[in-house]
Design an enzyme around this catalytic site. Structure first.
Site, PDB file in Angstrom:
ATOM      1  N   ARG A 100       0.849  -1.186   0.000  1.00  0.00           N
ATOM      2  CA  ARG A 100       0.000   0.000   0.000  1.00  0.00           C
ATOM      3  C   ARG A 100       0.886   1.238   0.000  1.00  0.00           C
ATOM      4  O   ARG A 100       1.608   1.471   0.978  1.00  0.00           O
ATOM      5  CB  ARG A 100      -0.894   0.032   1.246  1.00  0.00           C
ATOM      6  CG  ARG A 100      -1.781  -1.181   1.441  1.00  0.00           C
ATOM      7  CD  ARG A 100      -3.055  -1.134   0.623  1.00  0.00           C
ATOM      8  NE  ARG A 100      -3.675  -2.442   0.557  1.00  0.00           N
ATOM      9  CZ  ARG A 100      -4.601  -2.908   1.408  1.00  0.00           C
ATOM     10  NH1 ARG A 100      -5.020  -2.145   2.396  1.00  0.00           N
ATOM     11  NH2 ARG A 100      -5.110  -4.107   1.266  1.00  0.00           N
TER      12      ARG A 100
ATOM     13  N   GLU B   1       0.100   4.161   0.493  1.00  0.00           N
ATOM     14  CA  GLU B   1      -0.595   5.263   1.168  1.00  0.00           C
ATOM     15  C   GLU B   1       0.345   6.106   2.027  1.00  0.00           C
ATOM     16  O   GLU B   1       1.304   5.594   2.591  1.00  0.00           O
ATOM     17  CB  GLU B   1      -1.701   4.697   2.073  1.00  0.00           C
ATOM     18  CG  GLU B   1      -2.855   4.136   1.282  1.00  0.00           C
ATOM     19  CD  GLU B   1      -3.768   3.286   2.150  1.00  0.00           C
ATOM     20  OE1 GLU B   1      -4.893   3.731   2.396  1.00  0.00           O
ATOM     21  OE2 GLU B   1      -3.341   2.193   2.562  1.00  0.00           O
TER      22      GLU B   1
ATOM     23  N   ARG C 207      -0.869   2.353  12.945  1.00  0.00           N
ATOM     24  CA  ARG C 207      -1.344   1.048  12.491  1.00  0.00           C
ATOM     25  C   ARG C 207      -1.306   0.834  10.980  1.00  0.00           C
ATOM     26  O   ARG C 207      -1.919  -0.082  10.460  1.00  0.00           O
ATOM     27  CB  ARG C 207      -2.749   0.797  13.028  1.00  0.00           C
ATOM     28  CG  ARG C 207      -3.764   1.823  12.573  1.00  0.00           C
ATOM     29  CD  ARG C 207      -5.042   1.710  13.382  1.00  0.00           C
ATOM     30  NE  ARG C 207      -6.195   1.936  12.518  1.00  0.00           N
ATOM     31  CZ  ARG C 207      -7.177   1.064  12.347  1.00  0.00           C
ATOM     32  NH1 ARG C 207      -7.156  -0.072  12.990  1.00  0.00           N
ATOM     33  NH2 ARG C 207      -8.186   1.346  11.543  1.00  0.00           N
ATOM     34  N   HIS C 208      -0.602   1.686  10.257  1.00  0.00           N
ATOM     35  CA  HIS C 208      -0.482   1.503   8.814  1.00  0.00           C
ATOM     36  C   HIS C 208       0.970   1.282   8.408  1.00  0.00           C
ATOM     37  O   HIS C 208       1.869   1.943   8.913  1.00  0.00           O
ATOM     38  CB  HIS C 208      -1.031   2.724   8.068  1.00  0.00           C
ATOM     39  CG  HIS C 208      -2.519   2.804   8.076  1.00  0.00           C
ATOM     40  ND1 HIS C 208      -3.210   3.505   9.044  1.00  0.00           N
ATOM     41  CD2 HIS C 208      -3.454   2.245   7.261  1.00  0.00           C
ATOM     42  CE1 HIS C 208      -4.524   3.384   8.802  1.00  0.00           C
ATOM     43  NE2 HIS C 208      -4.693   2.626   7.739  1.00  0.00           N
TER      44      HIS C 208
ATOM     45  N   GLU D 185     -10.009  -2.236  14.158  1.00  0.00           N
ATOM     46  CA  GLU D 185     -10.375  -3.167  13.113  1.00  0.00           C
ATOM     47  C   GLU D 185      -9.156  -3.996  12.705  1.00  0.00           C
ATOM     48  O   GLU D 185      -8.072  -3.456  12.510  1.00  0.00           O
ATOM     49  CB  GLU D 185     -10.906  -2.343  11.924  1.00  0.00           C
ATOM     50  CG  GLU D 185     -11.356  -3.145  10.751  1.00  0.00           C
ATOM     51  CD  GLU D 185     -10.295  -3.185   9.692  1.00  0.00           C
ATOM     52  OE1 GLU D 185      -9.785  -2.137   9.320  1.00  0.00           O
ATOM     53  OE2 GLU D 185      -9.955  -4.297   9.261  1.00  0.00           O
TER      54      GLU D 185
ATOM     55  N   SER E  78     -11.495  -7.520   7.543  1.00  0.00           N
ATOM     56  CA  SER E  78     -12.572  -7.006   6.725  1.00  0.00           C
ATOM     57  C   SER E  78     -12.973  -8.125   5.785  1.00  0.00           C
ATOM     58  O   SER E  78     -12.111  -8.779   5.199  1.00  0.00           O
ATOM     59  CB  SER E  78     -12.059  -5.794   5.953  1.00  0.00           C
ATOM     60  OG  SER E  78     -13.121  -5.011   5.540  1.00  0.00           O
TER      61      SER E  78
ATOM     62  N   ARG F  13      -1.140  -6.575  12.586  1.00  0.00           N
ATOM     63  CA  ARG F  13      -2.189  -6.011  13.439  1.00  0.00           C
ATOM     64  C   ARG F  13      -2.690  -7.011  14.463  1.00  0.00           C
ATOM     65  O   ARG F  13      -2.985  -6.655  15.605  1.00  0.00           O
ATOM     66  CB  ARG F  13      -3.382  -5.558  12.587  1.00  0.00           C
ATOM     67  CG  ARG F  13      -3.189  -4.191  12.014  1.00  0.00           C
ATOM     68  CD  ARG F  13      -4.528  -3.611  11.585  1.00  0.00           C
ATOM     69  NE  ARG F  13      -4.301  -2.413  10.791  1.00  0.00           N
ATOM     70  CZ  ARG F  13      -5.247  -1.721  10.193  1.00  0.00           C
ATOM     71  NH1 ARG F  13      -6.503  -2.128  10.259  1.00  0.00           N
ATOM     72  NH2 ARG F  13      -4.958  -0.650   9.498  1.00  0.00           N
TER      73      ARG F  13
END
Lengths: 535, 535
Positions: free
Chosen positions: A307, A309, A315-316, A458, A461, A509
């Site tokens: 990712r 991002e 948490r990323h 979370e 998913s 996570r």
């Protein structure tokens, strides 16, 4: 032929015999020089000492597989009081070295987080004063081989995990660490509480910050907490796999190199693939669904997910390990939630049972409460969640997504009401889910999807997917996707597609939240974030 | 919060209530249209038929998780003669459909490679002629639900794997395949021998070429051979892991995104990482060694490996699954070979025992002889190998690498002399190994390294590594590497480094060679080579 499996040597010209010989001669010279330097450095630290053979630095040739022997090393973690008087050989690191005058020295030797105290005492005909000196001058974190007999001291040993001592007869330095290390293990292993306590007593202890830790990760991961974290991580992967294999899933490996610039927009890493645009897979979503269309019934994958991002959160990560599952659904997406439920209850049970020592090691540096979870995982609908929040005075958009803060709040409410920190929230608003999510049969504003939370965050998913190409096309269009770019994906469903669903979990996570850690960089061996791409 | 674990929706604007309602209305309309079309298509194929409820297409809402029931489906592979007269429900694909007049039809239904013959016979009050017509008009590869009772026919059933028939009482089409498929499963499942045999009888059967297979991989992987191959692959990974975990290894995950343009030169995929040059890891070599320096003792990893090489061979891919191992060595690199030996003998034994059906399925389409291997794996030195070749009249450079052809020849010689197709060749010339390989203590022209062969092809490459930073620097320089680019790597060994070694295996190669297949594209689910990056 040089292997495909190992990194190819950077330069591998075909060598002639002549060149090979030249190379050989050069190396021989080098070897001789190294041997000489290691001899000087301490192989025989004092030629006057008749006991010089009992200690010193091991010269290089000895470490080049000179002898094909299986020397019976004992694991430090296995040393126990029952072994009293036995003679053992251990290999580990000189964690701390302390000389008491010139006749005695203590070395705490560490292996895989376990430590044992080794005592070197001058003794005529056995241990020379030069040997004590050699030991006292060892650099911390050097690798040593220690020979000696086990004794059980009358009072408990505070500075080591094993309650026996080794009375050293021989000690060799296998590999020397730098005299000054960028991080002291003692500092790296210290808890916040210890630092605070010392501060109150007027003492300023070193606090190793996260970036320094990551810069010198090779040292940082030697702390008991980190040894624990990555052993727990290994177990999480293992339990995940074993459970799914026992439920008739098969493990697959899907490509990380994907044609085009993918559906992910800006959050995707782009690259050139032999002159064609390509990108790194942001998830195995498309391919795991194709595996289902290819008759594998139930599949899972453990692999890297990329990712791009710009998320600077706790948490990323830009690269993490995805645990992905996809399976045929016979009637209802709750079949997928059943798997989540059983899998994670089993996982938590197993971790608590088989990783006791590791969890304790983590908890000593980063204290946390054991996770509260139910035997049968709580399932709430999104609407029920919204209502709980409303009842607590928090108004949110019932068709919007939950913010991280609201998720946390809901986690608190759920814990208070149901006594669990692990639960499933399902029937999410359709608008906040990906285009391939199956809408609810009775209300297309909602979808057959779910998120799963640990300690208010979370971690999973999942959803039923659309397996009907016409509906998939419509939903992609409605979400503004250029259908041409996902044609292969949609075509996969034209040759007969079973109803199916699945979910994705981030390995880092799971470990972070199970252990109540505050940063995902603590559970990634070599984390990658927008600012970090090394070591 | 949308998950990190699932692919993020391509566009995810925060939606207002109004927008959500609009979306809802649009979807509702779409849903009604789809329902209407599915009704026309066959939900009630003949409204005149009082038995219309027993067959037809399942309308979409039914497949949107309408009912939370656990309907007791039976796996087709589990259907057996002992279940005679039982009523069952199965879900699978309509593999072949054959009508006999207007009163009877046969459907062979397939699930995960297992097939069962289903018989639909007109019967007053139970099965209507319209139902027979509906069945006869099913498209191949459509997903169907079949209800019926089991009978055991007097003569064996040739066209199905299960020796029972289902006397159909209800049949529903769950998902419709296109009437014309790009590949017929029958064609894709055919062996070369069948094609040849038919040709001799004057009949030209369709041969599906490799590229067409890969273009329509979703169909191709449904063949029994492919179902077998990927179940075997899953098992190889599982045995690899279970064995290593039982030997005190831990599983790690190292980053695939690496700073700089790596040591690999041109064979590396480059990309931009937040404005910095980066590349994809060609192996976890550096990081798995760092894990050893970080005290994990014994580690392994299963993950993708990227090679941008322009290799158009039967055994190279641009992305494959690497099985990597790294471990401390106490005395000798043969400790690493011991692990290879035990691991692979165990693996071959397990595959032969637990994948019988799968191996048979592969063998039916691609005939092969079971692998010949010894209880204790043969180890030859490179020099012994060179001598064997010499004795057979093949002169090669004793300090050069073996060509693919020479490797194959040596494999033949070894098979003849020792009766094994699996062996280890060690003490390779130093000149043909990577810079981080430990030279032999007694002759620096050779190295503490090995390759492992199956059926004359290399599958594993391994070695003792240099753990001494000075020697590592010297060797890198000698091989013409800019030491500055690998400084972090070399620094990892300055904080105390244990002697260590390891190896790497290509998962796809193991499966290919164990099953005697001729192309690595057959054992990669979605292969990537210089010309292929999709699907």
């Amino acid at each position: 032929m040089s292997s495909e499996a190992e990194a190819p040597p950077p330069e591998q010209p075909k060598v002639s015999k002549k060149a090979a010989k030249k190379e050989e001669a050069k190396l021989e010279k080098l070897r001789r020089r190294l041997e000489a330097s290691s001899a000087v450095a301490g192989a025989a630290p004092d030629e006057e000492d008749p006991l010089a053979g009992n200690y010193g630095e091991v010269p290089l040739p000895e470490l080049q597989s000179k002898e094909e022997v299986r020397e019976p090393y004992t694991a430090i973690g296995a040393l126990a009081e029952e072994m009293k008087d036995e003679t053992v050989v251990v290999r580990g690191r000189a964690q701390t070295i302390r000389a008491v005058g010139k006749k005695m020295a203590f070395v705490v030797v560490r292996e895989k987080g376990f430590t044992v105290q080794c005592v070197v005492t001058e003794k005529e005909g056995l241990v020379s004063r030069q040997m004590v000196k050699f030991v006292a001058s060892l650099n911390r974190e050097s690798i040593v081989d220690v020979h000696g007999s086990l004794t059980v001291p009358s009072s408990p040993i505070k500075g080591a995990t094993q309650q026996v001592e080794i009375q050293v007869s021989k000690i060799y330095c296998v590999n020397k660490a730098l005299p000054t290390l960028p991080i002291n293990l003692e500092d790296a292993a210290r808890s916040e509480a210890e630092i605070e306590k010392a501060l109150q007593a007027g003492e300023q202890l070193v606090r190793v910050n996260q970036d320094t830790r990551l810069n010198f990760r090779v040292l940082d991961i030697r702390t008991p907490a980190n040894q624990g974290i990555f052993r727990i991580q290994s177990q999480v992967g293992n339990i995940f796999r074993q459970f799914l294999l026992s439920e008739d899933f098969i493990e697959i490996h899907t490509p990380k190199l994907i044609a085009g610039s993918s559906e992910g927009g800006s959050a995707v890493f782009k690259l050139d693939y032999k002159g064609r645009p390509a990108c790194l897979a942001q998830s195995p979503q498309l391919h795991k669904q194709m595996a289902i269309c290819g008759d594998f019934g139930r599949v899972f994958e453990i692999g890297p997910v990329f990712r791009a991002e710009d998320s600077f959160t706790h948490r990323h990560l830009c690269e993490f390990t995805g645990l992905d599952v996809e399976m045929e659904i016979k009637k209802h997406y709750s079949e997928v939630m059943d798997i989540v439920d059983q899998l994670f209850v089993k996982m938590f049970d197993s971790l608590n049972a088989s990783c006791k020592k590791e969890l304790e090691a983590v908890g000593r540096q980063y204290p946390f409460e054991p996770l509260k979870y139910l035997r049968k995982t709580l399932r709430l609908t999104f609407q029920e969640g919204v209502q709980m929040l409303k009842d607590a005075g928090i108004e949110i958009d019932p068709f919007g997504d939950l913010s991280t803060e609201v998720e946390r709040k809901l986690g608190q409410l759920v814990l208070e009401k149901y006594g669990t920190e692990f639960y499933i929230l399902h029937r999410y608003p359709f608008a906040v889910r990906p285009f391939y999510t199956m809408p609810c049969y009775d209300d297309p504003a909602y979808s057959n999807s779910f998120d799963v939370f640990i300690r208010g965050e979370e971690i999973i998913s999942g959803a039923q997917r659309v397996h009907v190409p016409e509906l998939l096309t419509k939903q992609a269009e409605a979400k503004g996707i250029d259908v041409k770019t996902i044609e292969t994906y949609i075509d996969s469903f034209r040759y007969g597609a079973p109803p199916h669903g699945g979910f994705g979990v981030g390995l880092e996570r799971v470990v972070m939240l199970f252990c109540g850690l505050n940063n995902i960089r603590k559970t990634s061996l070599f984390p990658r974030d927008p600012l970090r791409i090394s070591p």
